[in-house]
Scaffold this motif. Sequence first.
Motif, mmCIF file in Angstrom:
data_model
loop_
_atom_site.group_PDB
_atom_site.id
_atom_site.type_symbol
_atom_site.label_atom_id
_atom_site.label_comp_id
_atom_site.label_asym_id
_atom_site.label_seq_id
_atom_site.Cartn_x
_atom_site.Cartn_y
_atom_site.Cartn_z
ATOM 1 N N ASN A 114 23.122 -23.537 8.207
ATOM 2 C CA ASN A 114 22.689 -23.790 6.839
ATOM 3 C C ASN A 114 22.958 -25.221 6.399
ATOM 4 O OD1 ASN A 114 23.829 -20.512 5.663
ATOM 5 N ND2 ASN A 114 21.930 -21.091 6.678
ATOM 6 N N LEU A 115 24.017 -25.812 6.953
ATOM 7 C CA LEU A 115 24.443 -27.134 6.490
ATOM 8 C C LEU A 115 23.502 -28.238 6.934
ATOM 9 C CD1 LEU A 115 28.302 -26.845 7.076
ATOM 10 C CD2 LEU A 115 26.898 -26.000 5.184
ATOM 11 N N GLY A 116 22.603 -27.946 7.864
ATOM 12 C CA GLY A 116 21.655 -28.959 8.322
ATOM 13 C C GLY A 116 20.381 -29.033 7.509
ATOM 14 N N ILE A 126 17.998 -22.939 6.641
ATOM 15 C CA ILE A 126 18.662 -21.980 5.754
ATOM 16 C C ILE A 126 18.232 -20.560 6.101
ATOM 17 C CG2 ILE A 126 18.757 -21.137 3.376
ATOM 18 C CD1 ILE A 126 18.849 -23.989 2.425
ATOM 19 N N ILE A 127 16.938 -20.363 6.264
ATOM 20 C CA ILE A 127 16.446 -19.019 6.577
ATOM 21 C C ILE A 127 16.920 -18.573 7.968
ATOM 22 C CG2 ILE A 127 14.362 -17.676 7.061
ATOM 23 C CD1 ILE A 127 12.988 -19.221 4.801
ATOM 24 N N PHE A 197 27.259 -23.356 0.422
ATOM 25 C CA PHE A 197 26.924 -22.882 1.766
ATOM 26 C C PHE A 197 28.071 -23.145 2.746
ATOM 27 C CE2 PHE A 197 22.570 -23.000 0.144
ATOM 28 C CZ PHE A 197 22.020 -21.874 0.736
ATOM 29 N N ALA A 198 28.762 -24.272 2.598
ATOM 30 C CA ALA A 198 29.851 -24.623 3.508
ATOM 31 C C ALA A 198 31.061 -23.712 3.342
ATOM 32 C CB ALA A 198 30.261 -26.081 3.281
ATOM 33 N N VAL A 199 31.293 -23.213 2.131
ATOM 34 C CA VAL A 199 32.460 -22.369 1.878
ATOM 35 C C VAL A 199 32.434 -21.091 2.718
ATOM 36 C CG1 VAL A 199 33.613 -20.972 0.082
ATOM 37 C CG2 VAL A 199 32.910 -23.318 -0.406
ATOM 38 N N GLN A 200 31.234 -20.660 3.133
ATOM 39 C CA GLN A 200 31.133 -19.471 3.987
ATOM 40 C C GLN A 200 31.974 -19.595 5.257
ATOM 41 O OE1 GLN A 200 26.787 -17.781 4.167
ATOM 42 N NE2 GLN A 200 26.627 -19.997 3.982
#
Length: 538
Positions: A114-116, A126-127, A197-200
């Motif tokens: 997701n981070l990219g 993301i998907i 998203f990064a906190v995941q």
Amino acid sequence: MGLMTLVEDRPTPKAVYNWRVYACAAVASFASCLIGYDSAFIGTTLALPSFTKEFKFAELSKDQLALVKSNIVSVYQAGAFWGALFAYVVNYFWGRKWSLVLWALIVVVGAGMNLGATGERGLGLIIGGRVLAGIGIGGASMVVPIYISELAPPAIRGRLVGIYELGWQMGGLVGFWINYGLTKTMAPSHRQWIIPFAVQLIPAGLLFIGAFWLKESPRFLLAKGRRQQALDNLCWIRNLPADDLYIVEEVAFIEAALDEQRRVIGAGFWKPFQAVARDRMTQWRFFLGGMLFLWQNGSGINAINYYSPTVFASIGITGTSTSFLTTGIFGVVKTTLTFVWLLFLIDKLGRRKLLMGGALGGSLCMWWIGAYIKIAGTKPSSSGHLSSGGTATVFFFYLWTAFYTPTWNGTPWVLNSEMYDQSIRPLGQAWASANNWFWNFIISRFTPQMFNSMGYGVYFLFSSLMILSIPFVYFLIPETKSIPLEAMDRLFAVKPASKANKVVLDELRDQEAEFRADAKDADLRVKSNMKAEYRESV
């Protein structure tokens, strides 16, 4: 009897209720932190001005925007559906511990993808990352409730499986508040929306590392013929020596149940499938387990979790910051009441009373919300604030949360972790988890379109489904509180379901008295023989 009184199936040493069993449940429940966090953060992240600007949401029509949002959210549930099914295979061959290691690793990789994502690259990363993370979390959602229930003493099994639900709410609490904090402290930017998203990666990494510390389930080891390792693990978890009567009894009960299951359905990867195909009682439990998640998702919880800004807008709350604050308070209420459910309700009141009471109260609240929107519409007053009726509707929304959270939020997971016997429990949990994610997917995929086309009717739909769940629970779901896992076959065989718990507990107490009487007689005979041998030697 006090709120903290434990209803035990047999005399239990205090050492059994030790920190180790709680620690194992807590570590495994980092998986539910991930689920809760995703259900809370994704809806508000999609509403962040920085996210909508970077991915050009303003250029989309109302229907196109609803489709894009629902796709971003729902691919996670679609992945989780397949992950829950795949988990049966991995769980059968690798066991509970190493399954968790694998699923946690998959989540880490998916969350990292997701981070990219950027506006130039589009939403593909993301998907794709959410599909992969969903597969991992779906697998973990199948394994964790089984693992915890197999480790738990019967008197606190609901409480320990409830830690899984508590992790869900703790993750959700962070997810509900993180974007409110970001809108208050950080200007709109790429960094603003990438942080959620990064906190995941935090709970995913903790699950991956912690899973190496966990002890494998003794029940799984006994089923695989690894008796000594099973005994060692059980003694460590119970904090008792191998010759303690409680350990001797527990191993005897498990082995007797395994022997009976091998005699009835046999051993092997495909045997549980064959057992389900030919046994109507097993099919019935699979039906009940799956339906519990239909009713859970039919309450509207995941529509609110994933699309809270949309839900609050339907009540008349406007403004990004105000919407996020209202959502954050919703998360606080849910988390607080989960503590109440975990510590005082699930093992005190039992499963049936919670489900029926929560459905009745929650349904009345939903009827109020729908009726208000039908009569008054969703526009705020000319001052920019909610009218008195709108404020009352927000109160009923939080009251609905108070009814739902300590009842339907976690109780279906507890029931599904308990209701299947050892030989089909992994398959049963895979089925239950897949059902949860299937109905979760349906709600998350179509909620935006439902609000666009149905308006206030969405709330009437949810309230009607909650009412219909009450007779389902009363007539079909037996109370599993305090019943050992090895006695679940007997519990579901007793009719009517409303009286099954008392009947089985009375039978278990009679069996326990006979077991101890036989043990006492055997001990007296041994001592008598020893005395006789001593006299003869003298």
